[in-house]
Design an enzyme around this catalytic site. Structure first.
Site, PDB file in Angstrom:
ATOM      1  N   GLY A  16       0.835  -1.197   0.000  1.00 39.31           N
ATOM      2  CA  GLY A  16       0.000   0.000   0.000  1.00 39.31           C
ATOM      3  C   GLY A  16       0.870   1.246   0.000  1.00 39.31           C
ATOM      4  N   ASP A  17       0.246   2.402  -0.148  1.00 42.93           N
ATOM      5  CA  ASP A  17       0.953   3.686  -0.120  1.00 42.93           C
ATOM      6  C   ASP A  17       2.034   3.811  -1.190  1.00 42.93           C
ATOM      7  OD1 ASP A  17      -0.565   4.332   2.122  1.00 42.93           O
ATOM      8  OD2 ASP A  17       0.894   3.408   3.465  1.00 42.93           O
ATOM      9  N   GLU A  18       1.809   3.197  -2.337  1.00 38.28           N
ATOM     10  CA  GLU A  18       2.798   3.276  -3.407  1.00 38.28           C
ATOM     11  C   GLU A  18       2.681   4.582  -4.199  1.00 38.28           C
ATOM     12  OE1 GLU A  18       0.559   0.846  -3.200  1.00 38.28           O
ATOM     13  OE2 GLU A  18       1.572  -1.075  -2.937  1.00 38.28           O
ATOM     14  N   LYS A  20      -0.508   5.353  -5.737  1.00 34.25           N
ATOM     15  CA  LYS A  20      -1.441   4.978  -6.807  1.00 34.25           C
ATOM     16  C   LYS A  20      -2.326   6.154  -7.237  1.00 34.25           C
ATOM     17  CE  LYS A  20      -3.079   1.925  -3.892  1.00 34.25           C
ATOM     18  NZ  LYS A  20      -2.088   1.775  -2.815  1.00 34.25           N
ATOM     19  N   ALA A  48      -8.221   3.157   2.871  1.00 33.21           N
ATOM     20  CA  ALA A  48      -7.299   3.668   1.846  1.00 33.21           C
ATOM     21  C   ALA A  48      -7.104   5.168   2.007  1.00 33.21           C
ATOM     22  CB  ALA A  48      -7.874   3.375   0.465  1.00 33.21           C
ATOM     23  N   GLY A  49      -5.967   5.638   1.574  1.00 32.10           N
ATOM     24  CA  GLY A  49      -5.717   7.078   1.578  1.00 32.10           C
ATOM     25  C   GLY A  49      -4.956   7.449   0.328  1.00 32.10           C
ATOM     26  N   HIS A  50      -5.643   8.011  -0.647  1.00 31.62           N
ATOM     27  CA  HIS A  50      -4.987   8.355  -1.918  1.00 31.62           C
ATOM     28  C   HIS A  50      -4.810   9.864  -2.021  1.00 31.62           C
ATOM     29  CE1 HIS A  50      -6.344   4.280  -3.781  1.00 31.62           C
ATOM     30  NE2 HIS A  50      -5.589   4.156  -2.714  1.00 31.62           N
ATOM     31  N   THR A 138      -6.468  -0.058  10.470  1.00 35.51           N
ATOM     32  CA  THR A 138      -6.756   1.372  10.416  1.00 35.51           C
ATOM     33  C   THR A 138      -7.971   1.718  11.300  1.00 35.51           C
ATOM     34  OG1 THR A 138      -8.147   1.001   8.493  1.00 35.51           O
ATOM     35  CG2 THR A 138      -5.845   1.600   8.073  1.00 35.51           C
ATOM     36  N   GLN A 236      -4.972  -0.241  -1.085  1.00 31.52           N
ATOM     37  CA  GLN A 236      -3.980  -1.073  -0.380  1.00 31.52           C
ATOM     38  C   GLN A 236      -2.948  -1.572  -1.401  1.00 31.52           C
ATOM     39  OE1 GLN A 236      -7.592  -1.816   0.564  1.00 31.52           O
ATOM     40  NE2 GLN A 236      -7.064  -0.043   1.758  1.00 31.52           N
ATOM     41  N   ASP A 373      12.528  10.636  -7.001  1.00 32.23           N
ATOM     42  CA  ASP A 373      13.252  11.823  -6.538  1.00 32.23           C
ATOM     43  C   ASP A 373      13.664  11.737  -5.067  1.00 32.23           C
ATOM     44  OD1 ASP A 373      10.307  12.015  -6.379  1.00 32.23           O
ATOM     45  OD2 ASP A 373      10.731  13.833  -5.220  1.00 32.23           O
TER      46      ASP A 373
HETATM   47  P1  IMO Z   1      -3.710   2.702   0.576  1.00 33.52           P
HETATM   48  O1  IMO Z   1      -4.877   2.516  -0.339  1.00 33.52           O
HETATM   49  C1  IMO Z   1      -1.161   1.063   3.650  1.00 33.52           C
HETATM   50  C2  IMO Z   1      -2.856  -1.917   6.413  1.00 33.52           C
HETATM   51  C3  IMO Z   1      -2.994  -1.526   7.873  1.00 33.52           C
HETATM   52  C4  IMO Z   1      -2.862  -2.877   8.551  1.00 33.52           C
HETATM   53  C5  IMO Z   1      -3.554  -3.813   7.585  1.00 33.52           C
HETATM   54  C6  IMO Z   1      -5.004  -4.125   7.939  1.00 33.52           C
HETATM   55  O2  IMO Z   1      -3.521   4.064   1.113  1.00 33.52           O
HETATM   56  O3  IMO Z   1      -2.471   2.156  -0.030  1.00 33.52           O
HETATM   57  P2  IMO Z   1      -7.298  -2.793   7.772  1.00 33.52           P
HETATM   58  O4  IMO Z   1      -7.730  -1.501   8.401  1.00 33.52           O
HETATM   59  O5  IMO Z   1      -7.371  -2.774   6.275  1.00 33.52           O
HETATM   60  O6  IMO Z   1      -7.979  -3.984   8.367  1.00 33.52           O
HETATM   61  O7  IMO Z   1      -5.735  -2.935   8.178  1.00 33.52           O
HETATM   62  O8  IMO Z   1      -3.501  -3.184   6.307  1.00 33.52           O
HETATM   63  N1  IMO Z   1      -3.480  -0.995   5.454  1.00 33.52           N
HETATM   64  C7  IMO Z   1      -2.828  -0.140   4.656  1.00 33.52           C
HETATM   65  N2  IMO Z   1      -1.518   0.158   4.568  1.00 33.52           N
HETATM   66  N3  IMO Z   1      -2.002   1.670   2.811  1.00 33.52           N
HETATM   67  C8  IMO Z   1      -3.316   1.367   2.830  1.00 33.52           C
HETATM   68  O9  IMO Z   1      -4.151   1.824   1.891  1.00 33.52           O
HETATM   69  C9  IMO Z   1      -3.789   0.465   3.833  1.00 33.52           C
HETATM   70  N4  IMO Z   1      -4.995  -0.022   4.174  1.00 33.52           N
HETATM   71  C10 IMO Z   1      -4.798  -0.926   5.156  1.00 33.52           C
HETATM   72  O10 IMO Z   1      -1.976  -0.638   8.270  1.00 33.52           O
HETATM   73  O11 IMO Z   1      -1.515  -3.256   8.610  1.00 33.52           O
HETATM   74 MG    MG Z   2      -2.381   4.488   2.789  1.00 31.98          MG
END
Ligand code: IMO
Ligand code: MG
Length: 462
Positions: A16-18, A20, A48-50, A138, A236, A373
């Site tokens: 996650g957090d790439e 996207k 998710a956090g985009h 989360t 994710q 970068d």
């Molecule tokens: P985006 O879309 C990074 C991680 C949480 C935890 C595990 C389970 O921004 O890439 P959950 O609340 O889904 O049951 O948590 O998954 N996690 C993420 N890590 N980016 C996210 O979304 C994530 N959504 C869940 O930190 O380890």
């Molecule tokens: Mg995230």
């Protein structure tokens, strides 16, 4: 009959957090000039956090698809998504001024599951019960809401929620069952007042949901695809997939390209491209194995016990000999703090065995590399090319592996904001070519900064 355009699936290949959201945003902007689009979320929810930068303003989308800021783009929250109506309402409030077309462009699948307030309490109670083995969720009720859906017991669909009478009855049943579980299984003490406040917001959210365009996911998507290009937007990352990720330290949905089929209601053959997003290094939030974590267990303990503010006054050098200091420097430079929870993201080097695994699972056709970068000032860049005594990846053994690293030369030049591949320093090109060769997939895009136009398009997508 008009032929449907093939869908493009965009998803993360790591934890996650790439980055996207930025790529979707970039593609939406450039492709909306040549084609009408449908941007769809197929799994996950407000976990998710985009982050998207819009005219210098940072907008964070949680449940909303990333096409909301484009006037002529349709956006669908698909059947596989958990809909948190409270968070959705807030998100929409925040973009109303910059996306006045939001209402006619947003569609919600009636098959999607609605997150109820007591499910958040269960998420909380389950994490407490896990003790040291906690996942670090989360707290958005993702696990409990999917469990209820797959268990076919305490789930509430959007379809049910929009019917006032059905909703009332169903909600009371679910709440009763959840409270029972909380009391009997978890001995969880409920703060009655707090729950009433949450319910009030929730009921407001349900009323709001009733004013939105509710559609049937499969028929809406397949019809729209006759004259629109579908972007299925993953949330994710692949390594957080409920089945193929690092077991239990994952999210509860299918984050792979197959998830787009079951989460929207489209056939596998209707997918044309799978764009895999890979950060130039690696990050992970929450618990779970992370073979290339810089500073190993020391860094893991640090990230669990500190907040962003604790690190703000540090000024460690990215080339510091102490790996923990180096990790902190990388986190600060890359602004690796959770967009949803504000937590410190654990930082590590690029892990090619895991990237290969993710590419295979998804059938990735092109790569997007983000945050190149951020590596600008490194003397040398370690890349994990394998694990000691091991071929390939065994997700059940990821806790125990030791990475073998190849150190590539750093470029020590500013790449921030570059828009043409030719302008990149030789060592940066070498870094990218090495990734391409090892993974056997071409790099199509390279992001060189957070803003929309800080992007190199090496190969056109269509
Ligand atoms: P985006 O879309 C990074 C991680 C949480 C935890 C595990 C389970 O921004 O890439 P959950 O609340 O889904 O049951 O948590 O998954 N996690 C993420 N890590 N980016 C996210 O979304 C994530 N959504 C869940 O930190 O380890
Ligand atoms: Mg995230």
């Amino acid at each position: 009959m008009q032929r449907k355009k093939k869908a493009i699936v965009i998803l993360g290949l790591q934890w996650g957090d790439e980055g996207k959201g930025k790529f979707i945003d970039f593609l939406v902007l450039s492709l909306s000039k040549v084609s009408k689009l449908l941007v769809a979320r197929f799994q996950g929810g407000s976990n998710a956090g985009h982050s998207i930068e819009f005219n210098g303003r940072q907008v964070v989308f949680h449940a909303l698809p990333s096409g909301m800021l484009e006037k002529n783009t349709q956006n669908l929250i698909g059947a596989g998504v958990n809909v948190d109506v409270v968070s959705l309402k807030k998100e929409i409030e925040e973009i109303k001024d910059i996306a006045p077309w939001w209402k006619e462009n947003l569609f919600i699948a009636k098959e999607a599951t609605v997150v109820v307030p007591t499910a958040k309490l269960i998420d909380n109670a389950q994490e407490k019960a896990r003790g040291k083995g906690k996942i670090g969720t989360t707290g958005k009720a993702i696990g409990p809401t999917y469990s209820d859906f797959y268990g076919r017991t305490d789930d509430l669909s959007v379809y049910e929620a929009v019917d006032e009478d059905v909703f009332k009855k169903r909600y009371e049943e679910i709440k009763k069952s959840h409270l029972d579980t909380l009391a009997k299984k978890y001995s969880f003490e409920i703060d009655e007042q707090e729950l009433r406040n949450q319910e009030e917001e929730f009921f407001d959210g349900i009323k709001f949901l009733r004013t939105l365009n509710i559609v049937s996911s499969a028929s809406f998507t397949n019809t729209s695809m006759k004259d629109r290009q579908l972007f299925a937007e993953g949330a994710q990352g692949t390594l957080l997939d409920v089945r193929f990720g690092s077991r239990r330290d994952v999210t509860s949905s299918h984050t792979t390209s197959a998830g787009a089929c079951v989460g929207l209601g489209i056939a596998p053959q209707s997918i044309g491209e799978v764009i895999g997003i890979l950060k130039a290094y690696a990050t992970r939030v929450g618990s779970g194995p992370f073979p290339t974590e810089i500073g190993g267990t020391r860094a893991y303990a640090w990230s669990g016990n500190h907040k962003r503010a604790d690190e703000e006054n540090f000024n460690y050098d990215i080339n510091d000999a102490d790996p923990l200091h180096q990790e902190i420097a990388l986190r600060t430079l890359g602004r690796e703090y959770g967009a949803t929870t504000g937590r410190l993201r654990r930082c590590g080097w690029l892990d090619l065995p895991l990237a290969k695994y993710a590419i295979e699972l998804n059938g990735v056709t092109k790569l997007g590399i983000t945050k190149l970068d951020i590596l600008d000032t490194l003397d040398e860049i370690p890349v994990c090319i394998g694990y000691e005594g091991y071929d390939g990846v065994d997700m059940d053994n990821l806790h125990n592996v030791k990475g073998i690293y190849k150190k590539l030369l750093g470029w020590k030049k500013n790449t921030r904001g570059l828009t043409s591949y030719e302008e990149l320093p030789k060592e940066a090109k070498d870094y990218l070519s090495f990734i391409e060769q090892e993974l056997g997939v071409p790099v199509a895009f390279i992001s060189t900064g957070p803003a929309r136009d800080e992007m190199i398009e090496k190969i056109p997508i269509i």
